[in-house]
Structure formats: structure tokens, C-alpha cells
Motif scaffolding. Structure first.
Motif, PDB file in Angstrom:
ATOM      1  N   ILE A  91      -4.520   3.112 -18.975  1.00 60.83           N
ATOM      2  CA  ILE A  91      -3.255   3.524 -19.587  1.00 60.83           C
ATOM      3  C   ILE A  91      -2.140   2.992 -18.681  1.00 60.83           C
ATOM      4  O   ILE A  91      -2.149   3.255 -17.468  1.00 60.83           O
ATOM      5  N   PRO A  92      -1.197   2.236 -19.215  1.00 63.56           N
ATOM      6  CA  PRO A  92      -0.204   1.563 -18.376  1.00 63.56           C
ATOM      7  C   PRO A  92       0.501   2.443 -17.347  1.00 63.56           C
ATOM      8  O   PRO A  92       0.608   2.061 -16.178  1.00 63.56           O
ATOM      9  N   ILE A  93       0.971   3.597 -17.721  1.00 59.92           N
ATOM     10  CA  ILE A  93       1.689   4.433 -16.752  1.00 59.92           C
ATOM     11  C   ILE A  93       0.752   4.965 -15.666  1.00 59.92           C
ATOM     12  O   ILE A  93       1.148   5.112 -14.520  1.00 59.92           O
ATOM     13  N   ILE A  94      -0.491   5.221 -16.014  1.00 62.26           N
ATOM     14  CA  ILE A  94      -1.484   5.671 -15.034  1.00 62.26           C
ATOM     15  C   ILE A  94      -1.834   4.507 -14.111  1.00 62.26           C
ATOM     16  O   ILE A  94      -1.816   4.639 -12.881  1.00 62.26           O
ATOM     17  N   LYS A  95      -2.130   3.379 -14.697  1.00 67.02           N
ATOM     18  CA  LYS A  95      -2.513   2.193 -13.931  1.00 67.02           C
ATOM     19  C   LYS A  95      -1.416   1.804 -12.937  1.00 67.02           C
ATOM     20  O   LYS A  95      -1.693   1.422 -11.810  1.00 67.02           O
ATOM     21  N   GLY A  96      -0.171   1.915 -13.350  1.00 63.41           N
ATOM     22  CA  GLY A  96       0.943   1.553 -12.487  1.00 63.41           C
ATOM     23  C   GLY A  96       1.302   2.591 -11.441  1.00 63.41           C
ATOM     24  O   GLY A  96       2.032   2.296 -10.491  1.00 63.41           O
ATOM     25  N   SER A  97       0.780   3.793 -11.573  1.00 68.18           N
ATOM     26  CA  SER A  97       1.153   4.892 -10.677  1.00 68.18           C
ATOM     27  C   SER A  97       0.063   5.298  -9.697  1.00 68.18           C
ATOM     28  O   SER A  97       0.351   5.859  -8.652  1.00 68.18           O
ATOM     29  N   MET A  98      -1.167   5.047 -10.044  1.00 71.95           N
ATOM     30  CA  MET A  98      -2.292   5.546  -9.257  1.00 71.95           C
ATOM     31  C   MET A  98      -2.772   4.481  -8.275  1.00 71.95           C
ATOM     32  O   MET A  98      -2.913   3.320  -8.646  1.00 71.95           O
ATOM     33  N   PRO A  99      -3.042   4.880  -7.026  1.00 70.83           N
ATOM     34  CA  PRO A  99      -3.583   3.899  -6.084  1.00 70.83           C
ATOM     35  C   PRO A  99      -4.992   3.479  -6.497  1.00 70.83           C
ATOM     36  O   PRO A  99      -5.776   4.296  -6.958  1.00 70.83           O
ATOM     37  N   THR A 100      -5.271   2.204  -6.339  1.00 72.18           N
ATOM     38  CA  THR A 100      -6.602   1.690  -6.648  1.00 72.18           C
ATOM     39  C   THR A 100      -7.533   1.968  -5.466  1.00 72.18           C
ATOM     40  O   THR A 100      -7.078   2.326  -4.380  1.00 72.18           O
ATOM     41  N   ALA A 101      -8.812   1.765  -5.682  1.00 72.61           N
ATOM     42  CA  ALA A 101      -9.769   1.917  -4.582  1.00 72.61           C
ATOM     43  C   ALA A 101      -9.420   0.940  -3.459  1.00 72.61           C
ATOM     44  O   ALA A 101      -9.494   1.289  -2.276  1.00 72.61           O
ATOM     45  N   ASN A 108      -6.648   3.146   4.562  1.00 73.48           N
ATOM     46  CA  ASN A 108      -7.557   3.708   5.554  1.00 73.48           C
ATOM     47  C   ASN A 108      -7.757   2.745   6.726  1.00 73.48           C
ATOM     48  O   ASN A 108      -7.741   3.149   7.890  1.00 73.48           O
ATOM     49  N   ARG A 109      -7.932   1.472   6.420  1.00 73.04           N
ATOM     50  CA  ARG A 109      -8.098   0.455   7.469  1.00 73.04           C
ATOM     51  C   ARG A 109      -6.844   0.380   8.351  1.00 73.04           C
ATOM     52  O   ARG A 109      -6.940   0.378   9.577  1.00 73.04           O
ATOM     53  N   ASP A 110      -5.675   0.376   7.735  1.00 70.19           N
ATOM     54  CA  ASP A 110      -4.420   0.317   8.494  1.00 70.19           C
ATOM     55  C   ASP A 110      -4.228   1.570   9.344  1.00 70.19           C
ATOM     56  O   ASP A 110      -3.758   1.495  10.485  1.00 70.19           O
ATOM     57  N   ARG A 111      -4.606   2.714   8.795  1.00 74.55           N
ATOM     58  CA  ARG A 111      -4.490   3.975   9.528  1.00 74.55           C
ATOM     59  C   ARG A 111      -5.405   3.965  10.757  1.00 74.55           C
ATOM     60  O   ARG A 111      -5.032   4.397  11.833  1.00 74.55           O
ATOM     61  N   GLN A 112      -6.620   3.450  10.580  1.00 76.81           N
ATOM     62  CA  GLN A 112      -7.575   3.387  11.688  1.00 76.81           C
ATOM     63  C   GLN A 112      -7.100   2.424  12.773  1.00 76.81           C
ATOM     64  O   GLN A 112      -7.287   2.680  13.961  1.00 76.81           O
ATOM     65  N   LYS A 113      -6.480   1.328  12.384  1.00 68.05           N
ATOM     66  CA  LYS A 113      -5.931   0.374  13.341  1.00 68.05           C
ATOM     67  C   LYS A 113      -4.820   1.017  14.172  1.00 68.05           C
ATOM     68  O   LYS A 113      -4.682   0.728  15.363  1.00 68.05           O
TER      69      LYS A 113
END
Length: 115
Positions: A91-101, A108-113
Motif C-alpha cells: 500500500i503506497p502510504i505504508i510502503k513510503g512510511s515503514m522502514p524496510t528490513a 543496526n549496523r550504524d548503531r553498532q559502529k
């Protein structure tokens, strides 16, 4: 909520504790799979509150699978939930608003760095 807590616990534990957490997460997902069976959305033909609450779950589970090797969101075991996730996340509004995997993995990688 139980599924998220159990899946996250499984990603942070090993052995018997991990197996208990994985089983609890699977049971929660099976409940959701049964609830969505025969419906377009949890509310029927229109998006409802439960769709919004559960909506981020597929990407979090993909994140855990890719980052921690924990596979819970199996297409064969949860066919109705998987179909719903495909429909909901496109759904376009969901796809544009929700973070992908991938977004979650990068975060997570940036946070760990930074630690």
C-alpha cells in the motif's frame, strides 16, 4: 506484542532459552495466521487497527532473519499471514512510511559502529 518480545529474546539468547522464545514467537504468529485466514485485512476488506499494529512485524522478522539468522516468517507455515504482509506492505502510504528490513539492518549496523 508477545511475538516481538519472544523473537527479540530468541535473538539474544542461546540453547534452551532461545528454543522457548522461538516456540512462543511461532505460537503467536500461528494465531495471527489463523486470524487473517480468508480475509484481505484483519478487519475484513478494509485496514483496521490490528493491521496497523501488526504492520511492522514482517520487516522486523526479516531483519532478525538477516541479522541474527532466526527464521520465523516462513511462507509455507504462515501462508495467510505472508499474503497479508505482501498486500499490506505494498500500500503506497505504508510502503513510503515503514522502514524496510534493509533500513533496519543498516540502522543496526550504524548503531553498532557508533558504540
Amino acid at each position: 506484542m508477545q511475538c516481538v518480545i519472544s523473537a527479540w529474546t530468541a535473538s539474544r539468547t542461546k540453547g534452551h532459552e532461545q528454543e522457548k522464545s522461538l516456540e512462543a514467537a511461532r505460537e503467536s504468529l500461528e494465531v495471527l495466521n489463523k486470524l487473517i485466514e480468508g480475509k484481505k485485512f484483519f478487519g475484513g476488506e478494509i485496514i483496521g487497527f490490528l493491521d496497523l499494529v501488526v504492520g511492522t512485524l514482517p520487516n522486523w522478522l526479516k531483519f532478525l532473519e538477516q541479522s541474527e539468522g532466526i527464521k520465523l516468517f516462513d511462507t509455507k507455515e504462515l501462508p495467510f499471514l505472508h499474503e497479508w504482509a505482501q498486500r499490506f506492505t505494498e500500500i503506497p502510504i505504508i510502503k513510503g512510511s515503514m522502514p524496510t528490513a534493509e533500513d533496519l539492518i543498516n540502522y543496526n549496523r550504524d548503531r553498532q559502529k557508533a558504540e
